[in-house]
Design a protein around this motif. Structure first.
Motif, short mmCIF file in Angstrom:
data_model
loop_
_atom_site.label_atom_id
_atom_site.label_comp_id
_atom_site.label_asym_id
_atom_site.label_seq_id
_atom_site.Cartn_x
_atom_site.Cartn_y
_atom_site.Cartn_z
N SER A 1 0.83 -1.21 0.00
CA SER A 1 0.00 0.00 0.00
C SER A 1 0.87 1.26 0.00
CB SER A 1 -0.93 0.01 1.22
OG SER A 1 -1.90 -0.99 1.11
N LEU A 2 1.62 1.46 1.06
CA LEU A 2 2.36 2.72 1.22
C LEU A 2 3.53 2.87 0.24
CD1 LEU A 2 2.61 5.34 2.81
CD2 LEU A 2 4.20 4.13 4.31
N TRP A 3 4.48 1.96 0.28
CA TRP A 3 5.68 2.09 -0.56
C TRP A 3 5.37 1.95 -2.05
CZ3 TRP A 3 10.93 3.13 -0.06
CH2 TRP A 3 11.38 3.39 1.23
N SER A 4 4.23 1.41 -2.39
CA SER A 4 3.85 1.23 -3.79
C SER A 4 3.04 2.41 -4.34
CB SER A 4 3.06 -0.07 -3.96
OG SER A 4 3.86 -1.18 -3.64
N ARG A 5 2.74 3.39 -3.50
CA ARG A 5 1.99 4.55 -3.98
C ARG A 5 2.85 5.34 -4.97
NH1 ARG A 5 -2.39 6.42 -1.22
NH2 ARG A 5 -1.75 8.59 -1.53
N PRO A 6 2.22 5.96 -5.96
CA PRO A 6 2.98 6.59 -7.04
C PRO A 6 3.52 8.01 -6.77
CG PRO A 6 0.65 6.72 -7.52
CD PRO A 6 0.80 5.90 -6.26
N HIS A 7 3.01 8.74 -5.80
CA HIS A 7 3.37 10.15 -5.68
C HIS A 7 4.85 10.37 -5.34
CE1 HIS A 7 2.72 14.43 -5.29
NE2 HIS A 7 3.39 14.38 -4.16
N PHE A 8 5.35 9.73 -4.31
CA PHE A 8 6.76 9.85 -3.95
C PHE A 8 7.57 8.81 -4.71
CE2 PHE A 8 6.47 11.51 0.75
CZ PHE A 8 6.20 12.76 0.29
N SER A 9 8.78 9.17 -5.07
CA SER A 9 9.71 8.19 -5.62
C SER A 9 10.22 7.32 -4.47
CB SER A 9 10.90 8.91 -6.29
OG SER A 9 11.67 9.58 -5.29
N LYS A 10 10.88 6.24 -4.80
CA LYS A 10 11.46 5.39 -3.75
C LYS A 10 12.53 6.18 -2.99
CE LYS A 10 10.27 0.83 -5.43
NZ LYS A 10 9.15 1.30 -6.22
N ARG A 11 13.26 7.04 -3.67
CA ARG A 11 14.26 7.88 -3.01
C ARG A 11 13.59 8.78 -1.98
NH1 ARG A 11 15.45 13.15 -4.05
NH2 ARG A 11 17.37 13.87 -3.05
N GLU A 12 12.51 9.44 -2.37
CA GLU A 12 11.81 10.33 -1.44
C GLU A 12 11.22 9.57 -0.25
OE1 GLU A 12 10.31 13.80 -4.52
OE2 GLU A 12 9.29 11.85 -4.55
N ARG A 13 10.62 8.41 -0.52
CA ARG A 13 10.08 7.60 0.58
C ARG A 13 11.19 7.14 1.51
NH1 ARG A 13 4.90 7.11 0.18
NH2 ARG A 13 4.02 7.07 -1.91
N SER A 14 12.33 6.83 0.94
CA SER A 14 13.48 6.41 1.73
C SER A 14 13.91 7.52 2.69
CB SER A 14 14.62 6.03 0.79
OG SER A 14 15.69 5.44 1.45
N ILE A 15 13.99 8.74 2.20
CA ILE A 15 14.40 9.88 3.02
C ILE A 15 13.40 10.12 4.15
CG2 ILE A 15 14.76 12.38 3.00
CD1 ILE A 15 15.80 11.99 0.05
#
Length: 131
Positions: A51-65
């Protein structure tokens, strides 16, 4: 329902989890799953990763930060170290980690940031990213 009995959100989550944490980490987590934590592993795979990490708005880099800042602020050192290692797969840089921890220092406290910086330095050194 996917062919192995898991739902589509689980399958999407497992794919994302592997992209972020790496196959070897996820393979170890799956191998260490017991009847006691099977439901928990399914929950985090579907919820956090599907659900969360697969959402399209943030990139994986942004989610990581964002994730690193939250884990550092909350003092979750083991998870923080794991996500520092995941930056090799998300594209977050050592400078990104430092900037996130500077925010942690101001908004969550210097002791939280100080502990996280020590962990980040250790993990980045292991990865050969920092000396």
């Amino acid at each position: 329902m996917a062919e192995n009995g898991k739902n589509e959100r689980y399958e999407k989550g497992m794919l994302t989890r592997r992209q972020v944490l790496g196959d070897s980490y996820v393979d170890r987590a799956v191998a260490n799953t017991t009847p006691f934590d099977t439901d928990f592993q399914t929950f985090i795979t579907e919820g956090a990763w599907g659900s969360l990490w697969s959402r399209p708005h943030f990139s994986k880099r942004e989610r990581s930060i964002v994730t690193l800042a939250l884990l550092a602020a909350l003092g979750h050192e083991e998870e923080f170290a794991m996500h520092v290692n995941a930056t090799q797969n998300t594209g977050a840089t050592a400078q990104d980690i430092l900037e996130a921890l500077m925010h942690v220092a101001v908004y969550a406290g210097v002791p939280s940031a100080n502990s996280a910086i020590k962990i980040a330095k250790r993990e980045l050194q292991k990865l050969g990213v920092q000396k």
